[in-house]
Design a protein around this motif. Structure first.
Motif, short mmCIF file in Angstrom:
data_model
loop_
_atom_site.label_atom_id
_atom_site.label_comp_id
_atom_site.label_asym_id
_atom_site.label_seq_id
_atom_site.Cartn_x
_atom_site.Cartn_y
_atom_site.Cartn_z
N GLN A 6 -11.38 5.88 -36.41
CA GLN A 6 -10.36 4.88 -36.12
C GLN A 6 -9.40 4.70 -37.29
N ARG A 7 -9.93 4.78 -38.52
CA ARG A 7 -9.04 4.68 -39.69
C ARG A 7 -8.03 5.81 -39.70
N VAL A 8 -8.50 7.01 -39.41
CA VAL A 8 -7.59 8.16 -39.40
C VAL A 8 -6.56 8.02 -38.28
N MET A 9 -7.01 7.61 -37.09
CA MET A 9 -6.07 7.44 -35.96
C MET A 9 -5.05 6.36 -36.26
N GLN A 24 -1.67 11.92 -28.71
CA GLN A 24 -2.59 12.06 -27.58
C GLN A 24 -3.57 13.21 -27.83
N ALA A 25 -3.06 14.34 -28.30
CA ALA A 25 -3.91 15.50 -28.55
C ALA A 25 -4.95 15.20 -29.63
N VAL A 26 -4.51 14.53 -30.70
CA VAL A 26 -5.43 14.20 -31.78
C VAL A 26 -6.49 13.21 -31.30
N GLN A 27 -6.07 12.20 -30.55
CA GLN A 27 -7.01 11.21 -30.05
C GLN A 27 -8.07 11.85 -29.16
N GLU A 28 -7.65 12.78 -28.31
CA GLU A 28 -8.60 13.45 -27.40
C GLU A 28 -9.68 14.19 -28.19
N ARG A 51 -7.37 16.00 -43.49
CA ARG A 51 -6.82 17.31 -43.80
C ARG A 51 -6.54 18.12 -42.53
N ILE A 52 -7.43 18.02 -41.55
CA ILE A 52 -7.31 18.89 -40.38
C ILE A 52 -6.20 18.43 -39.44
N VAL A 53 -5.83 17.14 -39.49
CA VAL A 53 -4.77 16.66 -38.60
C VAL A 53 -3.37 16.95 -39.14
N GLU A 54 -3.28 17.35 -40.40
CA GLU A 54 -1.98 17.68 -40.99
C GLU A 54 -1.80 19.19 -41.06
N PRO A 55 -0.66 19.71 -40.62
CA PRO A 55 -0.42 21.15 -40.74
C PRO A 55 -0.38 21.59 -42.19
N GLU A 56 -0.87 22.78 -42.44
CA GLU A 56 -0.75 23.34 -43.79
C GLU A 56 0.72 23.53 -44.16
N ASN A 100 10.28 20.26 -29.73
CA ASN A 100 10.57 19.56 -30.98
C ASN A 100 9.33 19.65 -31.86
N GLN A 101 9.39 19.07 -33.03
CA GLN A 101 8.28 19.22 -33.96
C GLN A 101 7.01 18.57 -33.42
N GLY A 102 7.13 17.43 -32.75
CA GLY A 102 5.95 16.76 -32.22
C GLY A 102 5.24 17.57 -31.15
N ILE A 103 6.00 18.19 -30.25
CA ILE A 103 5.41 19.04 -29.21
C ILE A 103 4.67 20.21 -29.85
N LEU A 104 5.27 20.82 -30.86
CA LEU A 104 4.64 21.99 -31.48
C LEU A 104 3.44 21.59 -32.33
N LYS A 105 3.45 20.39 -32.89
CA LYS A 105 2.27 19.92 -33.61
C LYS A 105 1.10 19.72 -32.64
N PHE A 106 1.39 19.14 -31.47
CA PHE A 106 0.33 19.00 -30.45
C PHE A 106 -0.24 20.36 -30.08
N LEU A 107 0.64 21.33 -29.80
CA LEU A 107 0.18 22.65 -29.38
C LEU A 107 -0.57 23.36 -30.50
N GLY A 108 -0.07 23.24 -31.73
CA GLY A 108 -0.73 23.89 -32.86
C GLY A 108 -2.08 23.28 -33.17
#
Length: 450
Positions: A6-9, A24-28, A51-56, A100-108
């Motif tokens: 919950q802290r991370v979300m 939504q993708a991260v929460q799932e 670390r894992i929720v942020e792109p390198e 957009n960047q958000g869509i590609l972050k979800f997909l990545g």
């Protein structure tokens, strides 16, 4: 005390409120991980979730090209290199106005765990541009692809980042992209997958995602003593995934009766004619209304006639449903309709096609539910098989690749099912797939240090 998840979300929601699909993708994923985090405190100590929720690395660039009338056009291009802990970045390129960047972050982000589940050495990434191929000539698409690659080539390579196709990027576009990469770098290497068979493509790659979704459905049903044979199925989408999902359904004795595109849907009670669908979508590149002109038994329903907020595909009674179009195409009301009509199985061919509410409705109903990161992993798995063939300068037979694909999909099911049972959620393949995919990547990140 607030949980680690919950802290991370909360932190992500504060920083990325403008990227709802990514959240939504991260929460799932994260809501499935509490049990594994409780058993393994090293994940929190090493700040693995943060670390894992942020792109390198997130790369954005201008794409400038000239249309057929001589006018300069400008688009925005992206590549999100999300996680390379277990292999080079791997994930498709999407050309669509919604990119957009958000869509590609979800997909990545989804791609990290999907690729991990395959058991192959591939990390997660995604890219694309807000370019719309619809209505463009072949020459315009070629010039755009060349301009896009003029920027992207700086950031990719056969052991660095290997893109593939996605929505709006098929064999034609991959060919133009690969040709430009080869001209610029003078390097003949497997830097893109989904290539033409003439220059390093793999047999069965085109079919892989659609075939894989059906193989995964078979694995789920086999475990319950059920089968797709003689069953009516509904499929959404009319692109590569949907076409070959329909083709494989016929091969296993089922009957697909729907397909759809952005303008409407076809319901053909006699069964979708795959050869006609290929002609309309792959050769003529026309709307599905053209299919209805060619097939007397087909009924075409335009999007304007759909109930508000609903997808008419999911109102057709079926034994199994295969969402193969795009994200969030199947909502809670659609899920209720499918369940009320006796649907026993949902295998997701698209990326995150079900909303969170719909996903929970399927899980609560106890049907066979194959989440996207498991059920649609066949495409990227076969892309890695293409990479292996390129690296060894070999070409495998269709049967060899297809057999490997079938085994990979069954292994993904077994891994997800066994992991779900291990963590007290038998039958919940969302929990099983998320934890199985996460553990491999997280352990690799810890082993490689900060």
């Amino acid at each position: 005390m607030m949980s680690y998840v919950q802290r991370v979300m909360n932190n992500l929601q504060d920083r990325y409120a403008y990227e709802p699909v990514f959240l939504q993708a991260v929460q799932e994923v994260l809501q499935s991980l509490q049990a594994v985090l409780d058993r393994n405190p090293q994940y929190e100590r090493n700040k693995i979730l943060e670390r894992i929720v942020e792109p390198e690395r997130t790369i954005s660039f201008r794409v400038q090209w000239v249309d057929d009338s001589g006018q300069v056009q400008v688009n925005k291009g992206f590549r999100v290199q999300y996680n390379s802990a277990i292999g080079p970045y791997k994930g498709g390129l999407r050309f669509h106005p919604s990119v957009n960047q958000g869509i590609l972050k979800f997909l990545g982000f989804e791609q990290i765990f999907k690729n991990s589940l395959t058991g192959l050495a591939i990390g997660g990434g995604k890219g694309g541009a807000d370019f719309d191929p619809k209505g463009k000539s072949d020459m315009e698409i070629m010039r755009f692809c060349q301009a896009f690659m003029n920027e992207l080539f700086h950031h990719i390579g056969a052991t660095i980042d290997v893109p593939a196709g996605d929505i709006g990027v098929g064999g034609r576009e991959v060919g133009y992209l690969y040709g430009q990469y080869k001209r610029i770098t003078r390097s003949y290497e497997g830097v893109l997958t989904g290539k033409n068979l003439l220059f390093g493509g793999s047999l069965a790659r085109t079919e892989a995602t659609g075939y894989g979704a059906v193989y995964f459905a078979q694995s789920m049903l086999d475990a319950r003593g059920k089968s797709l044979e003689d069953r009516t199925c509904v499929v959404s989408g009319a692109g590569n995934v949907a076409i070959y999902c329909c083709e494989k359904l016929y091969q296993v004795g089922a009957k697909p009766v729907t397909v759809s595109d952005s303008r409407g849907m076809i319901h053909d009670a006699e069964g979708i004619k795959v050869d006609v669908l290929k002609q309309v979508k792959e050769v003529e590149r026309e709307s599905l209304s053209r299919y209805a002109e060619l097939v007397p038994s087909a009924v075409y329903t335009p999007v304007s006639s759909y109930p508000e907020g609903r997808n008419a595909v999911w109102s057709v009674p079926c034994f199994a449903a295969f969402p193969c179009a795009t994200q969030n195409e199947l909502n809670l009301e659609d899920a209720k309709t499918l369940l009320a009509n006796g649907c026993h199985c949902v295998a997701e061919g698209a990326n995150m096609p079900s909303t969170l509410d719909a996903m929970h409705a399927f899980l609560d109903a106890g049907i066979c539910y194959g989440p996207a990161k498991a059920a649609n992993a066949g495409g990227v798995a076969t892309s890695q098989l293409e990479m292996a063939q390129n690296a060894s300068m070999q070409s495998w037979t269709f049967e060899a690749v297809d057999n490997k694909l079938r085994q990979i999909m069954n292994n993904i099911y077994i891994n997800a099912a066994e992991t779900a049972a291990e963590y007290g959620a038998p039958g919940n393949l969302v929990v099983g797939a998320n934890i199985a995919g996460f553990r491999k990547v997280a352990n690799a990140m810890i082993a490689q240090g900060v």
